[in-house]
Every structure is written in C-alpha cells, then in structure tokens.
Design a protein around this motif. Sequence first.
Motif, PDB file in Angstrom:
ATOM      1  N   GLY A 125     -21.795 -28.273 -29.629  1.00 29.24           N
ATOM      2  CA  GLY A 125     -20.861 -28.347 -30.741  1.00 29.24           C
ATOM      3  C   GLY A 125     -19.431 -28.144 -30.308  1.00 29.24           C
ATOM      4  N   SER A 126     -19.151 -28.393 -29.041  1.00 25.82           N
ATOM      5  CA  SER A 126     -17.790 -28.277 -28.514  1.00 25.82           C
ATOM      6  C   SER A 126     -17.655 -29.165 -27.287  1.00 25.82           C
ATOM      7  N   GLU A 127     -16.410 -29.448 -26.920  1.00 28.90           N
ATOM      8  CA  GLU A 127     -16.145 -30.325 -25.790  1.00 28.90           C
ATOM      9  C   GLU A 127     -15.130 -29.682 -24.853  1.00 28.90           C
ATOM     10  N   VAL A 128     -15.130 -30.161 -23.614  1.00 28.11           N
ATOM     11  CA  VAL A 128     -14.102 -29.805 -22.637  1.00 28.11           C
ATOM     12  C   VAL A 128     -13.558 -31.110 -22.066  1.00 28.11           C
ATOM     13  N   PRO A 129     -12.413 -31.070 -21.405  1.00 29.59           N
ATOM     14  CA  PRO A 129     -11.894 -32.307 -20.795  1.00 29.59           C
ATOM     15  C   PRO A 129     -12.871 -32.873 -19.772  1.00 29.59           C
ATOM     16  N   THR A 130     -12.936 -34.174 -19.685  1.00 38.92           N
ATOM     17  CA  THR A 130     -13.747 -34.830 -18.664  1.00 38.92           C
ATOM     18  C   THR A 130     -12.865 -35.785 -17.865  1.00 38.92           C
ATOM     19  N   ARG A 131     -13.244 -35.987 -16.622  1.00 39.91           N
ATOM     20  CA  ARG A 131     -12.500 -36.893 -15.754  1.00 39.91           C
ATOM     21  C   ARG A 131     -13.489 -37.721 -14.946  1.00 39.91           C
ATOM     22  N   VAL A 132     -13.446 -39.030 -15.109  1.00 37.09           N
ATOM     23  CA  VAL A 132     -14.271 -39.924 -14.302  1.00 37.09           C
ATOM     24  C   VAL A 132     -13.483 -40.181 -13.018  1.00 37.09           C
ATOM     25  N   SER A 133     -13.904 -39.500 -11.953  1.00 33.82           N
ATOM     26  CA  SER A 133     -13.038 -39.368 -10.777  1.00 33.82           C
ATOM     27  C   SER A 133     -13.226 -40.429  -9.710  1.00 33.82           C
ATOM     28  N   GLY A 134     -14.416 -41.043  -9.670  1.00 31.95           N
ATOM     29  CA  GLY A 134     -14.702 -41.935  -8.553  1.00 31.95           C
ATOM     30  C   GLY A 134     -15.162 -41.200  -7.309  1.00 31.95           C
ATOM     31  N   ASN A 135     -15.232 -39.858  -7.365  1.00 32.90           N
ATOM     32  CA  ASN A 135     -15.818 -39.120  -6.240  1.00 32.90           C
ATOM     33  C   ASN A 135     -17.281 -39.513  -6.070  1.00 32.90           C
ATOM     34  N   TYR A 136     -17.791 -39.375  -4.880  1.00 31.49           N
ATOM     35  CA  TYR A 136     -19.204 -39.688  -4.645  1.00 31.49           C
ATOM     36  C   TYR A 136     -19.713 -38.857  -3.484  1.00 31.49           C
ATOM     37  N   ARG A 137     -21.027 -38.651  -3.466  1.00 34.97           N
ATOM     38  CA  ARG A 137     -21.674 -37.889  -2.404  1.00 34.97           C
ATOM     39  C   ARG A 137     -22.553 -38.812  -1.573  1.00 34.97           C
ATOM     40  N   LEU A 138     -22.413 -38.717  -0.275  1.00 32.68           N
ATOM     41  CA  LEU A 138     -23.302 -39.472   0.605  1.00 32.68           C
ATOM     42  C   LEU A 138     -24.717 -38.916   0.462  1.00 32.68           C
ATOM     43  N   GLY A 139     -25.689 -39.816   0.360  1.00 32.82           N
ATOM     44  CA  GLY A 139     -27.083 -39.418   0.159  1.00 32.82           C
ATOM     45  C   GLY A 139     -27.543 -39.561  -1.270  1.00 32.82           C
ATOM     46  N   ASP A 140     -26.589 -39.669  -2.224  1.00 28.21           N
ATOM     47  CA  ASP A 140     -26.968 -39.867  -3.621  1.00 28.21           C
ATOM     48  C   ASP A 140     -27.419 -41.300  -3.867  1.00 28.21           C
ATOM     49  N   ILE A 141     -28.329 -41.476  -4.819  1.00 26.85           N
ATOM     50  CA  ILE A 141     -28.729 -42.812  -5.238  1.00 26.85           C
ATOM     51  C   ILE A 141     -27.979 -43.190  -6.508  1.00 26.85           C
ATOM     52  N   ARG A 142     -28.039 -44.460  -6.883  1.00 26.68           N
ATOM     53  CA  ARG A 142     -27.322 -44.948  -8.062  1.00 26.68           C
ATOM     54  C   ARG A 142     -28.131 -44.757  -9.345  1.00 26.68           C
ATOM     55  N   HIS A 143     -29.371 -45.237  -9.338  1.00 29.13           N
ATOM     56  CA  HIS A 143     -30.200 -45.182 -10.541  1.00 29.13           C
ATOM     57  C   HIS A 143     -31.599 -44.704 -10.187  1.00 29.13           C
ATOM     58  N   ASN A 144     -32.281 -44.196 -11.175  1.00 23.10           N
ATOM     59  CA  ASN A 144     -33.697 -43.897 -11.005  1.00 23.10           C
ATOM     60  C   ASN A 144     -34.373 -43.802 -12.360  1.00 23.10           C
ATOM     61  N   VAL A 145     -35.473 -44.508 -12.525  1.00 26.88           N
ATOM     62  CA  VAL A 145     -36.312 -44.356 -13.712  1.00 26.88           C
ATOM     63  C   VAL A 145     -37.755 -44.614 -13.290  1.00 26.88           C
ATOM     64  N   ALA A 146     -38.657 -43.774 -13.761  1.00 28.29           N
ATOM     65  CA  ALA A 146     -40.052 -43.825 -13.315  1.00 28.29           C
ATOM     66  C   ALA A 146     -40.892 -44.723 -14.202  1.00 28.29           C
ATOM     67  N   ASP A 147     -41.799 -45.439 -13.580  1.00 31.29           N
ATOM     68  CA  ASP A 147     -42.893 -46.082 -14.288  1.00 31.29           C
ATOM     69  C   ASP A 147     -44.001 -45.038 -14.416  1.00 31.29           C
ATOM     70  N   THR A 148     -44.334 -44.641 -15.636  1.00 28.62           N
ATOM     71  CA  THR A 148     -45.296 -43.564 -15.862  1.00 28.62           C
ATOM     72  C   THR A 148     -46.667 -44.077 -16.322  1.00 28.62           C
ATOM     73  N   THR A 149     -46.936 -45.357 -16.077  1.00 27.03           N
ATOM     74  CA  THR A 149     -48.204 -45.954 -16.511  1.00 27.03           C
ATOM     75  C   THR A 149     -49.408 -45.211 -15.938  1.00 27.03           C
ATOM     76  N   ARG A 150     -49.356 -44.898 -14.652  1.00 28.36           N
ATOM     77  CA  ARG A 150     -50.500 -44.249 -14.014  1.00 28.36           C
ATOM     78  C   ARG A 150     -50.725 -42.837 -14.566  1.00 28.36           C
ATOM     79  N   LEU A 151     -49.655 -42.133 -14.863  1.00 25.62           N
ATOM     80  CA  LEU A 151     -49.770 -40.807 -15.477  1.00 25.62           C
ATOM     81  C   LEU A 151     -50.546 -40.900 -16.786  1.00 25.62           C
ATOM     82  N   ARG A 152     -50.225 -41.905 -17.571  1.00 30.42           N
ATOM     83  CA  ARG A 152     -50.900 -42.095 -18.862  1.00 30.42           C
ATOM     84  C   ARG A 152     -52.337 -42.544 -18.671  1.00 30.42           C
ATOM     85  N   ASP A 153     -52.559 -43.525 -17.808  1.00 28.64           N
ATOM     86  CA  ASP A 153     -53.882 -44.130 -17.703  1.00 28.64           C
ATOM     87  C   ASP A 153     -54.904 -43.221 -17.022  1.00 28.64           C
ATOM     88  N   VAL A 154     -54.474 -42.438 -16.034  1.00 25.98           N
ATOM     89  CA  VAL A 154     -55.419 -41.621 -15.272  1.00 25.98           C
ATOM     90  C   VAL A 154     -55.474 -40.182 -15.788  1.00 25.98           C
TER      91      VAL A 154
END
Length: 378
Positions: free
Chosen positions: A305-334
């Motif tokens: 219910g409150s905000e602080v300033p944000t800054r989209v800086s363009g900083n980045y860390r080596l070793g980080d990935i861009r995206h990730n989303v899991a396929d959870t079909t096997r979790l459900r089926d098995v």
Amino acid sequence: MPEHVLITGGAGFIGTRVARRLVDAGHTVTVLDSLIAQVHGDDPEVTSPLLRSLDGVADVVRGTVTSADDLRRALTGATLVVHLAAETGTGQSMYEIDRYVEANVGGTAKLLDILANEKHDVRRIVVASSRSIYGEGSYRTEDGRVVHPPHRADAAMAAGDFDVHMPGEGPITVIPTDESAKLHPSSVYGITKQVQESLIMTVAPTIGIEPVALRYQNVYGPGQSLKNPYTGILSIFSTLIRQGKEINIFEDGLESRDFVYIDDVVEATFRAATVADAAGGVFNVGSGVATTVREVVDALFSAFGSEVPTRVSGNYRLGDIRHNVADTTRLRDVLGYEPEVAFRDGVARFVEWVLSEPLEGDSYQRSLDEMASRNLLK
C-alpha cells in the motif's frame, strides 16, 4: 508405512516446512543443518525463528554435509533422505567457487559414499535441484522448432541488448521449459546443482536406492530470510520498501522468473518423498507462470500500500539468465499436484508476514559492492 526421514539443510526456509508436513503425516524427522549465520544469525537458538519452529517437530543435528561423521550421526535409522543442503545464490557463487563446490558437490558425494559403502536403511533420496541448470531454457523459432540458446554475451548486454539470441535464427520466443530440455547452466551455482542432481540420479539406483530430483523454481513466501541478500528479489525489494529506499531494477525490468509459493513447494516435495510413482523421476516445481521484475515491483507496491522511487538502471550481473518459466506437466501427471497459489495472492501473504518481522539492515548493497569489485556487476 511411517518413514524416518533425514532432511539435510532441514532448518532452512523449505526444510522446516517439509519437516512439519512429514510429521503431520505420521513420519519421524531428523534434521542436519550447519545453521550458518547468513541465514540463522550468530546465536541460532535465539536469533533463528526457523530453528525454533522445529521444537517438538524434529531432532536437530548441528553439523554439515561436508563432514562424513556428521552425516553418519544424522543418517542413523533413516529410511528416506530429503537432500536440501546447499549453498545458494547465483551471484555469490561466481566468486566463492570453492565453498559452493565443496558444499553442493562434495557434500552430495560424501552422502553417497557413505550409502554406497556402509550399512543403512535408506530406500529413497529426494534431491533439491534447481531451474538454474537449464541456463537460458527453451525457446521457439519462427518456424516452430524448440531451441536452447547460448548464454548472453557481456558485450551485447553492455550495449543495452538484454534479449536472448540464437545464432543463425531470427527472433525467438521463450516457452515453458520441460525436464527434457538441454542442461547448460550459466553460473557456478547452476553447475553445482547439475552435478548434485546427476550424482544422485546416477549413483542411487546402482546401490538400490530410489532417486527423485526436484528442479525448484524461484521459491518465496513467509519465513524466507530477510537478511540474506542472496535469497531473492522479493525479500530484497521488501526491505528496501520498508526502508523507503530506491529500488534499482536491473536490465530493462522485463526479465522474468517463475515464482512458486512455499506451500506449493512443500506439497510437491512431500509427494516426491512419499508417492510410489515418483521413483526415478525428475520434476520441475514451479507455478508455470512467468512474472517480470516490473510486475514483481507492482505487486509489492500494491501489497504494501505504498511505493518508493524506482530506477530501471540497465545494470546487469554476469551469470544471470533472461527468462525462466517451468513446464509443470510432469508434476501434475505423475505426482498429481498442481500449484495452487497465484503470484499476487502469495505476495499479499508474504508482505503480511514481512510487516510482522523486525526491519533488517541493508546487506544487499554490500553484496552488490562485492560483485562490482569483481567485475561481475556491470
């Protein structure tokens, strides 16, 4: 049949809740944990609510998986092992390499060495693996093929290009990553988790033990450490909001992760330990939904219910990935389980808990300074 379960790393965020779930189902639990100060404070019996939550639930052995003697003590009578013990944190792993390899790979090797060469009653091992072993995960080309792109180049990110590219291809689109995807981690942490999983899945069957691997996505929820700067952005951003400090959003804020609520992770882990059909399986444990960093900030602002300033800086860390989303079909089926807690609902529960906790100091900036001094944060 009641099991005697050893949970390595069992005094942590996930382990304490898995212990309670197992005990509520009629099982007996022993916990082996080194109770490191980064998670539990300098005097764990006083400073660690996680440790205190195990009172009357589990027998706690203070020790480390890097000690064969500690492992032997903790394994006494165990019929099932949930192996959670690990050093965590992508960024820190890139400069504390020996510590991560010793704990994650060496500790797993010691556990298996004992089980391979000494008398025991263990029939199943569930190992906590990680989404980090996929690296950039799965993408689809314009003509419909599934590809697994290489890691992003430092030079491209320095020029403000944070997207993932596949050499010789046009635009590619991220898709849910299933368990058959290529494994090519982009950090020391990811490498150690891949080796940890491979050791369990390869060795256990040869010594008559059922292996199960759970590739956890980004786990969050009440009880998550608010003072460990390597536990994830929900804790980090929550502390900054409470302190009224600016949030620095790395890259362009459109990088995404699969956030999965702690209750869903606990239930998936319980089923991996107790469902017969789980034996020999590898399972993604996630929500199956991608959430960007900008969406994380919006959800936290709404919950606080409150905000602080944000800054989209363009900083980045080596070793980080861009995206990730899991396929959870096997979790459900098995395992017969589908995650139930939507992200905004989970964040609301998380923030309600955060507001009941003491405000922690800002160790996050110190962790960033450490990375920058090693040229890992740009």
